[in-house]
Each structure stands twice: as structure tokens, then as C-alpha cells.
Design a protein around this motif. Structure first.
Motif, PDB file in Angstrom:
ATOM      1  N   GLU A 102       0.872  -1.312  -0.075  1.00 56.02           N
ATOM      2  CA  GLU A 102       0.183  -0.099   0.065  1.00 56.02           C
ATOM      3  C   GLU A 102       1.096   1.131   0.082  1.00 56.02           C
ATOM      4  O   GLU A 102       0.528   2.191  -0.579  1.00 56.02           O
ATOM      5  CB  GLU A 102      -0.795  -0.123   1.258  1.00 56.02           C
ATOM      6  N   TYR A 105       1.920   2.966  -3.099  1.00 55.23           N
ATOM      7  CA  TYR A 105       0.964   3.978  -3.815  1.00 55.23           C
ATOM      8  C   TYR A 105       1.011   5.234  -2.937  1.00 55.23           C
ATOM      9  O   TYR A 105       0.867   6.312  -3.371  1.00 55.23           O
ATOM     10  CB  TYR A 105      -0.362   3.260  -3.774  1.00 55.23           C
ATOM     11  N   THR A 106       0.842   5.044  -1.385  1.00 56.15           N
ATOM     12  CA  THR A 106       0.445   6.163  -0.600  1.00 56.15           C
ATOM     13  C   THR A 106       1.652   7.124  -0.955  1.00 56.15           C
ATOM     14  O   THR A 106       1.413   8.373  -0.243  1.00 56.15           O
ATOM     15  CB  THR A 106      -0.076   5.772   0.596  1.00 56.15           C
ATOM     16  N   MET A 108       3.468   7.986  -3.139  1.00 54.47           N
ATOM     17  CA  MET A 108       3.347   8.833  -4.274  1.00 54.47           C
ATOM     18  C   MET A 108       2.904  10.207  -4.089  1.00 54.47           C
ATOM     19  O   MET A 108       2.108  10.546  -3.338  1.00 54.47           O
ATOM     20  CB  MET A 108       2.743   8.180  -5.660  1.00 54.47           C
ATOM     21  N   ARG A 112       1.000  12.139  -9.163  1.00 50.30           N
ATOM     22  CA  ARG A 112       1.222  10.639  -9.687  1.00 50.30           C
ATOM     23  C   ARG A 112       0.239   9.779  -9.287  1.00 50.30           C
ATOM     24  O   ARG A 112      -0.283   8.947 -10.085  1.00 50.30           O
ATOM     25  CB  ARG A 112       2.701  10.131  -9.249  1.00 50.30           C
ATOM     26  N   GLN A 113      -0.394   9.995  -8.034  1.00 48.66           N
ATOM     27  CA  GLN A 113      -1.567   9.171  -7.659  1.00 48.66           C
ATOM     28  C   GLN A 113      -2.800   8.943  -8.598  1.00 48.66           C
ATOM     29  O   GLN A 113      -3.475   7.820  -8.998  1.00 48.66           O
ATOM     30  CB  GLN A 113      -1.834   9.147  -6.168  1.00 48.66           C
ATOM     31  N   VAL A 116      -2.308   6.588 -11.604  1.00 51.17           N
ATOM     32  CA  VAL A 116      -2.215   5.139 -11.116  1.00 51.17           C
ATOM     33  C   VAL A 116      -3.328   4.562 -10.597  1.00 51.17           C
ATOM     34  O   VAL A 116      -3.911   5.096  -9.850  1.00 51.17           O
ATOM     35  CB  VAL A 116      -0.959   5.018 -10.106  1.00 51.17           C
ATOM     36  N   THR A 117      -3.887   3.561 -10.983  1.00 52.59           N
ATOM     37  CA  THR A 117      -4.975   2.732 -10.523  1.00 52.59           C
ATOM     38  C   THR A 117      -3.913   1.470  -9.603  1.00 52.59           C
ATOM     39  O   THR A 117      -3.649   0.616 -10.179  1.00 52.59           O
ATOM     40  CB  THR A 117      -5.893   1.995 -11.288  1.00 52.59           C
ATOM     41  N   PRO A 118      -4.293   1.839  -8.066  1.00 54.73           N
ATOM     42  CA  PRO A 118      -3.527   0.685  -7.164  1.00 54.73           C
ATOM     43  C   PRO A 118      -4.075  -0.575  -7.589  1.00 54.73           C
ATOM     44  O   PRO A 118      -5.446  -0.868  -7.560  1.00 54.73           O
ATOM     45  CB  PRO A 118      -3.957   0.957  -5.943  1.00 54.73           C
ATOM     46  N   THR A 122      -6.493   1.009  -1.205  1.00 58.84           N
ATOM     47  CA  THR A 122      -5.688   1.193  -0.013  1.00 58.84           C
ATOM     48  C   THR A 122      -6.731   1.108   1.258  1.00 58.84           C
ATOM     49  O   THR A 122      -7.825   1.195   0.824  1.00 58.84           O
ATOM     50  CB  THR A 122      -5.261   2.771  -0.121  1.00 58.84           C
TER      51      THR A 122
END
Length: 263
Positions: A102, A105-106, A108, A112-113, A116-118, A122
Motif C-alpha cells: 500500500e 501507492y500512498t 507517491m 502521480r497517484q 495510477v490505479t492501485p 488502499t
């Protein structure tokens, strides 16, 4: 899996106690050498081996020495295996975190988030989705006193307001009286329902506020038993607080329970 790190740390603590106990036993007066056992006519013969593996025969009337030698060998094996496992656990936990995927992603920046598709939602995304799901709580009967929490939510008792205000101040999201079906009992309305970050499962808080009243206490016990029949156990997914006219809700207990289960 948010439970893995906790499980590893619990196992580490357990193994450390086991190894400490085994070493303590070995540090007491123990006989020299190790035990060799041979079978003669289906009966064991015991030998104390010090300088070689053949050893010296231990007479049958000496029942204590074989036991002590066997215990010594067992304790040494426990220490060896326990220390090996502790090294493995410490290597894993040294740079391990349950939320390390997680955090990719967090960590970033926001720009940028947005691009992006995690791969996995989260925790905040999961919690928000859970919290925003609609439900129909229990209706208030006409004439029920109006008690509002700091959040502006209506509850049924002053004790529930105290609890709800604690959660609100600590930014703990909950659902008040969200219906839950218990097989063999029917629908219950837990006072508070939470989503556990450790297990990603719902946990429930029931406050039983009139335990000195016989009918109320009898119904409360039946309801709690029904939780357990449905594999929802106190100390796991069920938090219970109690109150009587003489014993009011203890704020320290509330804080400890929140710390243990909700933070």
C-alpha cells in the motif's frame, strides 16, 4: 494481510519465552553426557554417554538419571530449534511491514497517484467505501429521549453518547446500530460496528447498560451467546462493556479497548 506482522511478533514473543525457559532448565544442575536407549526384550535399557556413544549402563533402580538426561536432550533440541526460528522471524520482520504494498501507492505525490490505479485498494479507500454503504438502523420509538452525539447523531442512551463521542474525537469511523443477522437468533443491532484495519472484517461493540436488571441481563446473555454461536467471539470480533447503577462506564476501560482493537 494485516495480521501477518502481528502474528510473527506474537510468535517471536512466544518463542523467546520458550527458549528462555529451556535455557533456564539447562543452567540448573544437569548430569554430564547424553542418554542412549536400547531395547532388550521389549524393555528399554538406559546408558549415560559421556566420552563415547556406547555409554555406561544405568541400573534400573536409578530412575531419576534417565529422566534428567532425557530432559536435558529435549531442552537442548528446543533451544536449537527455537533460536533457529527466531532468527528467521527477525530476518523477516526487520524490513517487513503489512502495508508495504500500500505504501508504494500512498508514498507517491498526489499528481502521480491520479495517474495510477492501485492493484489493491488502499485502506483509506476500503474504509471510505465501507463507511459510505447505506444501511437502515433501528427505529426510535415515539417518546424516546432525544440524545445527540458531538457528531450530531441520535443515540439511545447517555453511555452510548459517551462512547460515540470518544470514537468521534479519535476519528474512528463507525456505524451506529447497523443490522446484523445472527443465525438462530435473528437480527440484532450492535451499538457500534467498525471495520478492522488488522483483519479487514467487521467488529462489533455492544454496551450492556442495565446489567443489574434481571430481565435485561438475561436477554443480554442470550444475545452474547448468539454472537458466539455465530463464531463472533469476545476479544476477537466482539467488544463488550457493562454497566449498572452502581458501576458506571469506566473511561479508562474505554480508552484501553479503543487502543487494543480500534487503533
Amino acid at each position: 494481510m494485516y495480521e501477518l506482522e502481528n502474528m510473527l511478533l506474537q510468535m517471536q514473543e512466544h518463542l523467546e519465552k520458550v527458549v528462555t525457559q529451556a535455557k533456564a532448565d539447562l543452567n540448573t544442575t544437569v548430569p554430564e553426557g547424553h542418554l542412549r536407549i536400547s531395547i532388550d526384550k521389549n524393555k528399554p535399557r538406559y546408558y549415560q554417554c559421556i566420552d563415547d556413544n556406547k555409554g555406561v549402563y544405568i541400573p534400573r533402580d536409578n530412575k531419576e538419571l534417565p529422566k534428567r538426561l532425557a530432559q536435558k536432550g529435549y531442552n537442548k533440541a528446543v533451544v536449537k530449534k527455537g533460536e533457529a526460528r527466531l532468527k528467521q522471524i527477525k530476518r523477516i520482520t526487520k524490513n517487513y511491514s503489512d502495508d508495504e504494498i500500500e505504501k508504494i501507492y500512498t508514498s507517491m505525490n498526489k499528481a502521480r497517484q491520479l495517474l495510477v490505479t492501485p492493484i489493491e485498494p488502499t485502506w483509506d479507500q476500503l474504509l471510505t467505501k465501507w463507511y459510505e454503504e447505506e444501511y437502515h438502523g433501528k427505529e426510535f420509538k415515539e417518546g424516546t429521549p432525544l440524545i445527540l452525539t458531538e457528531k450530531g447523531e441520535r443515540v439511545r442512551s447517555k453511555s452510548e453518547k459517551i462512547l460515540a463521542d470518544y470514537f468521534y474525537r479519535k476519528n474512528i469511523l463507525y456505524k451506529y446500530e447497523k443490522p446484523l443477522h445472527l443465525k438462530g437468533y435473528g437480527t440484532v443491532y450492535p451499538d457500534f460496528t467498525f471495520l478492522s484495519r488488522k483483519t479487514y472484517r467487521e467488529i462489533y461493540w455492544e454496551h450492556e447498560g442495565m446489567m443489574d436488571k434481571q430481565d435485561y441481563a438475561r436477554a443480554a446473555v442470550r444475545k452474547i451467546e448468539s454472537y458466539q454461536i455465530n463464531h463472533i467471539y469476545p476479544g476477537e470480533r466482539l467488544i463488550i462493556t457493562f454497566e449498572t447503577e452502581q458501576n458506571i462506564l469506566n473511561s479508562k476501560i474505554i480508552e484501553n479497548l479503543i487502543e487494543k482493537y480500534l487503533l
